[in-house]
Design a protein around this motif. Structure first.
Motif, PDB file in Angstrom:
ATOM      1  N   ARG A 171       2.435  41.237  30.544  1.00 45.29           N
ATOM      2  CA  ARG A 171       1.223  42.627  30.540  1.00 45.29           C
ATOM      3  C   ARG A 171       0.571  40.966  31.767  1.00 45.29           C
ATOM      4  O   ARG A 171       0.992  39.412  31.533  1.00 45.29           O
ATOM      5  N   LEU A 172       0.056  40.912  32.232  1.00 47.17           N
ATOM      6  CA  LEU A 172      -0.391  40.634  33.485  1.00 47.17           C
ATOM      7  C   LEU A 172      -2.542  40.953  33.690  1.00 47.17           C
ATOM      8  O   LEU A 172      -2.294  42.210  33.388  1.00 47.17           O
ATOM      9  N   THR A 173      -2.796  39.906  33.378  1.00 48.06           N
ATOM     10  CA  THR A 173      -4.759  40.215  32.364  1.00 48.06           C
ATOM     11  C   THR A 173      -5.347  39.710  33.102  1.00 48.06           C
ATOM     12  O   THR A 173      -4.904  38.212  34.419  1.00 48.06           O
ATOM     13  N   GLU A 174      -6.384  39.682  32.618  1.00 50.35           N
ATOM     14  CA  GLU A 174      -7.708  39.099  33.726  1.00 50.35           C
ATOM     15  C   GLU A 174      -8.338  38.987  31.757  1.00 50.35           C
ATOM     16  O   GLU A 174      -9.181  39.471  31.533  1.00 50.35           O
ATOM     17  N   PRO A 175      -7.857  37.113  31.769  1.00 52.73           N
ATOM     18  CA  PRO A 175      -8.829  37.044  30.655  1.00 52.73           C
ATOM     19  C   PRO A 175      -9.877  37.315  30.066  1.00 52.73           C
ATOM     20  O   PRO A 175     -10.891  36.248  30.869  1.00 52.73           O
ATOM     21  N   TYR A 176     -10.450  37.816  29.384  1.00 49.89           N
ATOM     22  CA  TYR A 176     -12.192  37.161  29.102  1.00 49.89           C
ATOM     23  C   TYR A 176     -12.488  36.724  28.060  1.00 49.89           C
ATOM     24  O   TYR A 176     -13.559  35.657  28.519  1.00 49.89           O
ATOM     25  N   ARG A 177     -11.953  36.826  26.378  1.00 45.31           N
ATOM     26  CA  ARG A 177     -12.086  36.065  25.842  1.00 45.31           C
ATOM     27  C   ARG A 177     -11.478  35.667  24.287  1.00 45.31           C
ATOM     28  O   ARG A 177     -10.564  36.863  24.366  1.00 45.31           O
ATOM     29  N   LEU A 178     -11.418  35.055  23.473  1.00 45.67           N
ATOM     30  CA  LEU A 178     -10.599  35.076  22.830  1.00 45.67           C
ATOM     31  C   LEU A 178     -11.576  34.964  21.281  1.00 45.67           C
ATOM     32  O   LEU A 178     -12.999  34.221  21.524  1.00 45.67           O
ATOM     33  N   VAL A 179     -11.298  36.023  20.297  1.00 43.92           N
ATOM     34  CA  VAL A 179     -12.187  36.158  19.268  1.00 43.92           C
ATOM     35  C   VAL A 179     -11.116  36.206  18.198  1.00 43.92           C
ATOM     36  O   VAL A 179     -10.159  35.912  18.087  1.00 43.92           O
ATOM     37  N   SER A 180     -12.536  35.473  17.589  1.00 38.95           N
ATOM     38  CA  SER A 180     -11.313  35.300  15.784  1.00 38.95           C
ATOM     39  C   SER A 180     -12.296  35.805  14.403  1.00 38.95           C
ATOM     40  O   SER A 180     -13.363  36.131  14.713  1.00 38.95           O
ATOM     41  N   THR A 181     -11.129  36.654  14.511  1.00 45.29           N
ATOM     42  CA  THR A 181     -11.815  37.558  12.722  1.00 45.29           C
ATOM     43  C   THR A 181     -11.918  36.580  11.569  1.00 45.29           C
ATOM     44  O   THR A 181     -12.164  37.555  10.534  1.00 45.29           O
ATOM     45  N   GLY A 182     -11.511  35.690  12.087  1.00 42.43           N
ATOM     46  CA  GLY A 182     -11.525  34.781  10.494  1.00 42.43           C
ATOM     47  C   GLY A 182     -10.227  34.588   9.744  1.00 42.43           C
ATOM     48  O   GLY A 182      -9.595  34.393   8.849  1.00 42.43           O
TER      49      GLY A 182
END
Length: 322
Positions: A171-182
């Protein structure tokens, strides 16, 4: 005697960041300069935004106090290693309270750690085993820090990805945010190959590589990364309502539900409370989570949770008897 002013200021700052008051004479002796030079250096630190407080007296002292802003910290080797190990241990498991900010801090710290300290951190990490709860997958801290750096720098990120069905892709991406669900980390990113927004489970990511190519941040459809992830997971996961009655006070159950993100238990009287909510978690995980509260409970619904608790209970009994 320290004649290099920047080096002397860093040494002075390192001394002041210990939780004590330093007499002017002692600082002068430590730095090998006069008390007048110490006073001038203190004024320089104040100009740089460090809130240094002085006390009056025959040998007035100095100490660093809490200010309105967070000035840069000066860490010695042991302190830097201790912080990095702690952040890596938390980042490798999506623990409650360890969010993107801590991963960004880890990325910044590891970027400036000398090679000798990075080796010490890696050695300590390899020699320890954290005790975690739930079924959150373990993640290499290097993966998280590489992704966090790409997010912060708005840098296109390339990586290998393994989907839930086992299929592999690049995959080639434009990363927006890392999110933790716990329990897990997710990356919300714009997938250039699919020309659409996607969420990626970070424990299924390998070989993350920031390409160095910058990009203009796109507007996320659902407003925030958390909302987008919640809707994305909701489309793929069955949610269900559950109700459980505990033979314990609400305060005791709340304490046993450490890290719980749902509604608080509802008191029903002395020694009884009810916990209700909606979740998309696997029913097996919820059953184990409820059992870990450490109090007797009765499942009022749904039936699949009742069946799961019955099956797990029988399995535990057989394990103990056998």
């Amino acid at each position: 005697m320290t004649t290099d002013t920047p080096a002397r200021l860093l040494t002075l700052l390192s001394l002041l960041q210990t939780p004590r008051e330093w007499p002017g004479g002692e600082l002068a002796d430590r730095l090998g300069v006069s008390r007048r030079t110490v006073r001038r250096d203190i004024d320089r630190l104040r100009e740089l935004g460090y809130p240094v407080e002085s006390s009056k007296g025959a040998d007035g002292g100095y100490r660093l106090v809490a200010g309105k802003a967070m000035p840069p910290l000066v860490l010695d080797d042991e302190e830097a290693v201790a912080i990095a190990v702690g952040l890596r241990a938390g980042a490798g498991h999506a623990l409650e309270g360890v969010d993107e900010a801590s991963v960004r801090a880890l990325a910044k710290l590891e970027q400036v750690l000398p090679a000798r300290l990075r080796r010490r951190v890696a050695t300590l990490q390899a020699a320890t085993t954290p005790l975690t709860s739930g079924d959150g997958a373990t993640i290499a801290p290097e993966t998280l820090t590489a992704m966090a750096s790409a997010v912060a720098g708005r840098e296109r990120l390339r990586f290998a990805y393994r989907a839930g069905d086992g299929s592999a892709s690049r995959r080639l991406t434009e990363p927006y945010r890392l999110v933790s669900t716990g329990r897990r980390w997710y990356l919300v990113a714009y997938d250039l190959g699919r020309e659409d927004w996607r969420t990626f489970r970070v424990d299924r990511v390998s070989e993350p590589f920031p390409t160095g190519a910058r990009f203009e941040l796109r507007e996320l459809p659902e407003g925030s990364a958390e909302e987008y992830l919640r809707r994305s997971l909701g489309h793929r996961q069955e949610t269900y309502d559950f109700t459980v009655t505990f033979a314990a006070d609400a305060e005791a159950v709340t304490a046993g539900l450490r890290g719980w993100r749902g509604a608080a238990p509802e008191p029903l009287g002395p020694g009884r409370c009810r916990l209700s909510g909606t979740t998309g978690d696997p029913v097996e995980w919820l059953a184990v989570r409820l059992a870990l509260v450490g109090a007797d409970f009765t499942v009022e619904g749904p039936e699949k949770l009742t069946d799961c608790v019955r099956e797990l209970g029988g399995r535990m009994v057989r394990a103990a008897e056998g």
